[in-house]
Design a protein around this motif. Structure first.
Motif, PDB file in Angstrom:
ATOM      1  N   SER A  70       0.829  -1.201   0.000  1.00 54.24           N
ATOM      2  CA  SER A  70       0.000   0.000   0.000  1.00 54.24           C
ATOM      3  C   SER A  70       0.867   1.256   0.000  1.00 54.24           C
ATOM      4  O   SER A  70       2.069   1.205   0.260  1.00 54.24           O
ATOM      5  CB  SER A  70      -0.925   0.012   1.224  1.00 54.24           C
ATOM      6  OG  SER A  70      -0.162   0.129   2.411  1.00 54.24           O
ATOM      7  N   TYR A  71       0.224   2.374  -0.316  1.00 54.65           N
ATOM      8  CA  TYR A  71       0.852   3.703  -0.254  1.00 54.65           C
ATOM      9  C   TYR A  71      -0.153   4.649   0.371  1.00 54.65           C
ATOM     10  O   TYR A  71      -1.285   4.769  -0.102  1.00 54.65           O
ATOM     11  CB  TYR A  71       1.211   4.223  -1.650  1.00 54.65           C
ATOM     12  CG  TYR A  71       2.666   4.573  -1.820  1.00 54.65           C
ATOM     13  CD1 TYR A  71       3.241   5.625  -1.108  1.00 54.65           C
ATOM     14  CD2 TYR A  71       3.472   3.864  -2.690  1.00 54.65           C
ATOM     15  CE1 TYR A  71       4.579   5.938  -1.263  1.00 54.65           C
ATOM     16  CE2 TYR A  71       4.810   4.176  -2.859  1.00 54.65           C
ATOM     17  CZ  TYR A  71       5.361   5.212  -2.139  1.00 54.65           C
ATOM     18  OH  TYR A  71       6.684   5.537  -2.302  1.00 54.65           O
ATOM     19  N   PHE A 121       5.416  -5.145  -6.142  1.00 50.27           N
ATOM     20  CA  PHE A 121       5.378  -6.409  -5.407  1.00 50.27           C
ATOM     21  C   PHE A 121       6.755  -7.043  -5.333  1.00 50.27           C
ATOM     22  O   PHE A 121       7.178  -7.515  -4.301  1.00 50.27           O
ATOM     23  CB  PHE A 121       4.388  -7.382  -6.066  1.00 50.27           C
ATOM     24  CG  PHE A 121       4.489  -8.777  -5.504  1.00 50.27           C
ATOM     25  CD1 PHE A 121       4.087  -9.042  -4.212  1.00 50.27           C
ATOM     26  CD2 PHE A 121       5.014  -9.811  -6.261  1.00 50.27           C
ATOM     27  CE1 PHE A 121       4.201 -10.317  -3.675  1.00 50.27           C
ATOM     28  CE2 PHE A 121       5.125 -11.082  -5.736  1.00 50.27           C
ATOM     29  CZ  PHE A 121       4.712 -11.344  -4.447  1.00 50.27           C
ATOM     30  N   VAL A 122       7.467  -7.035  -6.444  1.00 52.36           N
ATOM     31  CA  VAL A 122       8.778  -7.679  -6.502  1.00 52.36           C
ATOM     32  C   VAL A 122       9.804  -6.889  -5.706  1.00 52.36           C
ATOM     33  O   VAL A 122       9.557  -5.762  -5.297  1.00 52.36           O
ATOM     34  CB  VAL A 122       9.247  -7.860  -7.968  1.00 52.36           C
ATOM     35  CG1 VAL A 122       8.347  -8.829  -8.696  1.00 52.36           C
ATOM     36  CG2 VAL A 122       9.298  -6.535  -8.687  1.00 52.36           C
ATOM     37  N   GLU A 123      10.949  -7.458  -5.489  1.00 52.22           N
ATOM     38  CA  GLU A 123      11.991  -6.858  -4.656  1.00 52.22           C
ATOM     39  C   GLU A 123      12.595  -5.604  -5.284  1.00 52.22           C
ATOM     40  O   GLU A 123      13.764  -5.577  -5.655  1.00 52.22           O
ATOM     41  CB  GLU A 123      13.083  -7.901  -4.384  1.00 52.22           C
ATOM     42  CG  GLU A 123      12.624  -9.048  -3.519  1.00 52.22           C
ATOM     43  CD  GLU A 123      12.206  -8.577  -2.121  1.00 52.22           C
ATOM     44  OE1 GLU A 123      12.888  -7.726  -1.539  1.00 52.22           O
ATOM     45  OE2 GLU A 123      11.182  -9.072  -1.631  1.00 52.22           O
ATOM     46  N   GLY A 155      12.017   2.975   0.364  1.00 49.70           N
ATOM     47  CA  GLY A 155      12.698   1.735   0.742  1.00 49.70           C
ATOM     48  C   GLY A 155      11.919   0.536   0.257  1.00 49.70           C
ATOM     49  O   GLY A 155      11.338   0.549  -0.824  1.00 49.70           O
ATOM     50  N   TYR A 156      11.894  -0.481   1.080  1.00 47.71           N
ATOM     51  CA  TYR A 156      11.213  -1.734   0.730  1.00 47.71           C
ATOM     52  C   TYR A 156       9.989  -1.971   1.614  1.00 47.71           C
ATOM     53  O   TYR A 156       9.596  -3.101   1.839  1.00 47.71           O
ATOM     54  CB  TYR A 156      12.192  -2.899   0.864  1.00 47.71           C
ATOM     55  CG  TYR A 156      13.344  -2.816  -0.110  1.00 47.71           C
ATOM     56  CD1 TYR A 156      13.212  -3.268  -1.411  1.00 47.71           C
ATOM     57  CD2 TYR A 156      14.562  -2.261   0.272  1.00 47.71           C
ATOM     58  CE1 TYR A 156      14.254  -3.187  -2.319  1.00 47.71           C
ATOM     59  CE2 TYR A 156      15.620  -2.184  -0.628  1.00 47.71           C
ATOM     60  CZ  TYR A 156      15.460  -2.645  -1.911  1.00 47.71           C
ATOM     61  OH  TYR A 156      16.494  -2.563  -2.806  1.00 47.71           O
ATOM     62  N   GLU A 157       9.368  -0.904   2.110  1.00 42.64           N
ATOM     63  CA  GLU A 157       8.232  -1.035   3.013  1.00 42.64           C
ATOM     64  C   GLU A 157       7.003  -1.602   2.304  1.00 42.64           C
ATOM     65  O   GLU A 157       6.711  -1.223   1.181  1.00 42.64           O
ATOM     66  CB  GLU A 157       7.850   0.325   3.625  1.00 42.64           C
ATOM     67  CG  GLU A 157       8.902   0.931   4.526  1.00 42.64           C
ATOM     68  CD  GLU A 157       9.959   1.692   3.747  1.00 42.64           C
ATOM     69  OE1 GLU A 157       9.789   1.885   2.521  1.00 42.64           O
ATOM     70  OE2 GLU A 157      10.968   2.067   4.345  1.00 42.64           O
ATOM     71  N   ASP A 158       6.290  -2.481   2.985  1.00 44.99           N
ATOM     72  CA  ASP A 158       5.027  -2.971   2.442  1.00 44.99           C
ATOM     73  C   ASP A 158       3.966  -1.877   2.491  1.00 44.99           C
ATOM     74  O   ASP A 158       3.116  -1.787   1.617  1.00 44.99           O
ATOM     75  CB  ASP A 158       4.536  -4.184   3.225  1.00 44.99           C
ATOM     76  CG  ASP A 158       5.341  -5.432   2.916  1.00 44.99           C
ATOM     77  OD1 ASP A 158       6.041  -5.473   1.884  1.00 44.99           O
ATOM     78  OD2 ASP A 158       5.286  -6.376   3.725  1.00 44.99           O
TER      79      ASP A 158
END
Length: 125
Positions: A8-9, A86-88, A110-113
């Motif tokens: 999400s954002y 979704f991907v890294e 960053g890599y935050e969900d």
């Protein structure tokens, strides 16, 4: 309705200009939906001195979310883009504004969900 583990954002647009911003265009990719069961959409207007809050998320836990919104005013167009893949890959965002207006952008990218973005538009000195 999306999965609670979906990417999400959460977005905030702060209008510290003398302009009222009027929504001109809004877009989400096919794998995205507006948060809060589709009700957390960019507002039609952001009056001077106000802050708009909205957000998007992936339709399931195996997709990301991506979109943009464009507001217009007598000064020109204001655009905000966001992408939480979704991907890294890192989250990313951007903001554009007309001449005579400045912007600041707060986004950890960053890599935050559950990513957050705050864009402030203000008068140039």
């Amino acid at each position: 309705m999306s999965d609670s583990d979906a990417k999400s954002y959460e977005i905030a647009i702060v209008n510290h200009t003398r302009e009222e911003l009027t929504r001109k265009e809004v877009h989400l990719d096919l794998q995205s939906l507006w948060s809060k069961d589709g009700t957390y959409v960019p507002p039609e207007r952001i009056p001077s001195g106000n802050t708009a809050h909205f957000g998007s998320e992936g339709r399931s836990f195996v997709v990301g979310t991506q979109g943009y919104v464009i507001y217009t005013s007598s000064a020109g167009d204001f655009r905000v883009d966001w992408d939480n893949p979704f991907v890294e890959k890192k989250n990313s965002s951007s903001a554009e504004c007309p001449n005579g207006i400045q912007k600041s952008k707060e986004d950890p990218e960053g890599y935050e969900d559950n990513a957050t973005l705050k864009v402030t538009f203000y008068e140039a000195n």
